[in-house]
Design a protein around this motif. Structure first.
Motif, mmCIF file in Angstrom:
data_model
loop_
_atom_site.group_PDB
_atom_site.id
_atom_site.type_symbol
_atom_site.label_atom_id
_atom_site.label_comp_id
_atom_site.label_asym_id
_atom_site.label_seq_id
_atom_site.Cartn_x
_atom_site.Cartn_y
_atom_site.Cartn_z
ATOM 1 N N ASP A 96 -91.989 42.391 43.480
ATOM 2 C CA ASP A 96 -92.677 42.208 42.201
ATOM 3 C C ASP A 96 -91.677 42.145 41.046
ATOM 4 O O ASP A 96 -91.817 41.323 40.132
ATOM 5 N N SER A 97 -90.670 43.007 41.087
ATOM 6 C CA SER A 97 -89.631 42.976 40.047
ATOM 7 C C SER A 97 -88.833 41.679 40.118
ATOM 8 O O SER A 97 -88.460 41.104 39.086
ATOM 9 N N LYS A 98 -88.593 41.212 41.333
ATOM 10 C CA LYS A 98 -87.861 39.956 41.499
ATOM 11 C C LYS A 98 -88.653 38.790 40.925
ATOM 12 O O LYS A 98 -88.090 37.908 40.255
ATOM 13 N N LEU A 99 -89.966 38.771 41.173
ATOM 14 C CA LEU A 99 -90.799 37.697 40.632
ATOM 15 C C LEU A 99 -90.854 37.765 39.109
ATOM 16 O O LEU A 99 -90.851 36.731 38.431
ATOM 17 N N THR A 100 -90.883 38.972 38.549
ATOM 18 C CA THR A 100 -90.874 39.123 37.090
ATOM 19 C C THR A 100 -89.613 38.520 36.489
ATOM 20 O O THR A 100 -89.667 37.782 35.496
ATOM 21 N N ASP A 101 -88.461 38.829 37.086
ATOM 22 C CA ASP A 101 -87.198 38.269 36.592
ATOM 23 C C ASP A 101 -87.167 36.750 36.763
ATOM 24 O O ASP A 101 -86.652 36.028 35.897
ATOM 25 N N GLU A 139 -99.174 40.494 39.046
ATOM 26 C CA GLU A 139 -100.215 41.314 39.675
ATOM 27 C C GLU A 139 -100.979 40.518 40.732
ATOM 28 O O GLU A 139 -101.215 41.008 41.844
ATOM 29 N N CYS A 140 -101.376 39.292 40.380
ATOM 30 C CA CYS A 140 -102.139 38.481 41.331
ATOM 31 C C CYS A 140 -101.280 38.070 42.522
ATOM 32 O O CYS A 140 -101.775 37.995 43.655
ATOM 33 N N ALA A 141 -99.997 37.796 42.277
ATOM 34 C CA ALA A 141 -99.114 37.424 43.380
ATOM 35 C C ALA A 141 -98.908 38.592 44.338
ATOM 36 O O ALA A 141 -98.716 38.391 45.539
ATOM 37 N N HIS A 142 -98.940 39.811 43.823
ATOM 38 C CA HIS A 142 -98.795 40.992 44.685
ATOM 39 C C HIS A 142 -99.914 41.048 45.720
ATOM 40 O O HIS A 142 -99.691 41.448 46.871
ATOM 41 N N ASP A 166 -97.452 23.611 39.034
ATOM 42 C CA ASP A 166 -96.709 23.352 40.270
ATOM 43 C C ASP A 166 -95.393 24.132 40.310
ATOM 44 O O ASP A 166 -94.996 24.649 41.360
ATOM 45 N N GLU A 167 -94.719 24.226 39.168
ATOM 46 C CA GLU A 167 -93.455 24.973 39.126
ATOM 47 C C GLU A 167 -93.696 26.461 39.355
ATOM 48 O O GLU A 167 -92.939 27.119 40.085
ATOM 49 N N ILE A 168 -94.739 26.996 38.749
ATOM 50 C CA ILE A 168 -95.021 28.426 38.891
ATOM 51 C C ILE A 168 -95.426 28.755 40.324
ATOM 52 O O ILE A 168 -95.004 29.775 40.888
ATOM 53 N N ILE A 169 -96.237 27.896 40.941
ATOM 54 C CA ILE A 169 -96.655 28.133 42.325
ATOM 55 C C ILE A 169 -95.445 28.145 43.248
ATOM 56 O O ILE A 169 -95.338 28.976 44.163
ATOM 57 N N ALA A 170 -94.498 27.227 43.018
ATOM 58 C CA ALA A 170 -93.291 27.188 43.851
ATOM 59 C C ALA A 170 -92.472 28.463 43.690
ATOM 60 O O ALA A 170 -91.951 29.010 44.677
ATOM 61 N N LEU A 171 -92.360 28.982 42.473
ATOM 62 C CA LEU A 171 -91.611 30.225 42.244
ATOM 63 C C LEU A 171 -92.307 31.414 42.902
ATOM 64 O O LEU A 171 -91.649 32.298 43.464
ATOM 65 N N VAL A 175 -90.914 33.981 46.364
ATOM 66 C CA VAL A 175 -90.821 35.441 46.426
ATOM 67 C C VAL A 175 -91.875 36.015 47.368
ATOM 68 O O VAL A 175 -91.606 36.927 48.152
ATOM 69 N N HIS A 176 -93.095 35.494 47.267
ATOM 70 C CA HIS A 176 -94.197 35.947 48.120
ATOM 71 C C HIS A 176 -94.664 34.772 48.986
ATOM 72 O O HIS A 176 -95.631 34.093 48.637
ATOM 73 N N PRO A 177 -93.990 34.498 50.094
ATOM 74 C CA PRO A 177 -94.425 33.376 50.940
ATOM 75 C C PRO A 177 -95.824 33.624 51.487
ATOM 76 O O PRO A 177 -96.226 34.763 51.742
ATOM 77 N N LEU A 178 -96.555 32.536 51.648
ATOM 78 C CA LEU A 178 -97.885 32.653 52.218
ATOM 79 C C LEU A 178 -97.786 33.029 53.690
ATOM 80 O O LEU A 178 -96.916 32.530 54.408
#
Length: 221
Positions: A96-101, A139-142, A166-171, A175-178
């Motif tokens: 989560d911290s990695k995705l924030t950065d 939060e939602c990505a978690h 599209d850019e945000i979904i890729a990022l 970090v959180h692969p499906l």
């Protein structure tokens, strides 16, 4: 609310007023104003026709309502969009911290690309993505709630979801692969090989014939 504005808005509800035009005349003291249209053209009996104050035959929407019908506007009721997910409280993990950065770095680069370094210095990266939207995405990505651009728009209500989705979904997926979908292999039917001839097979419910203990013949003891 100022009394004059109250009288103007609710003129039909005040018995001593009953006219929008009357409120304007009282507030601006129009009836006390003297016209000076004769000074512009003293040769004409009526004076200057351009400066002459004339009485309009249209009063207000109370006394001449038919005139104001074309100006009535109706605001259509907006349809309520799908509600976002209600998430439980959680503690920030390393991912989560990695995705924030990662998102913070992306919005800084996007601000520089669209508006330049000056806007990044003066307004900050929130001009592209506010802090509240960034926190909501994390939060939602978690909880793996954002899998597409449609999910991003639904969960965050971010105005830039369609443009930068599209850019945000890729990022997020970096970090959180499906999770990989579970695949089930088809079970092959098991074949039972038998060396015995089908014609010599004995039925399961066949009775055993009695044999003689002395001579070995069937049919008697």
């Amino acid at each position: 609310l100022e009394p004059a504005m109250d009288y103007f808005i609710n003129a039909d509800m005040h018995p001593r007023i009953g006219c929008h035009h009357k409120v304007l005349n009282m507030f601006f003291k129009n009836e006390e104003v003297e016209s000076d249209h004769h000074k512009c053209d003293a040769l004409e009996t009526l004076g200057c026709l351009r400066c002459l104050i004339t009485q309009s035959n249209i009063c207000c929407n109370i006394h001449t309502p038919t005139y104001f019908v074309p100006f009535i506007s109706t605001i259509p009721k907006q349809q309520k969009g799908p509600s976002c997910s209600r998430l439980a409280k959680f503690y920030m993990a390393l991912l989560d911290s990695k995705l924030t950065d990662t998102l913070d770095g992306w919005r800084e680069e996007a601000t520089i690309k669209l508006y330049g370094h000056a806007h990044l210095h003066d307004l900050g990266p929130g001009v592209i993505m506010p802090n509240s939207i960034l926190d909501r995405i994390v939060e939602c990505a978690h909880f793996l709630k954002i899998k597409s651009t449609a999910d991003l728009a639904k969960e965050t209500r971010w105005s830039g979801a369609n443009k930068h989705g599209d850019e945000i979904i890729a990022l997020i997926h970096q970090v959180h692969p499906l999770p990989m979908p579970l695949t089930s292999a088809l079970l092959q039917p098991r074949t039972i090989s038998s060396n015995t001839n089908a014609s010599t097979s004995v039925p399961h419910n066949a009775k055993r014939k009695m044999r003689c203990s002395a001579c070995g013949e069937e049919g008697h003891n």
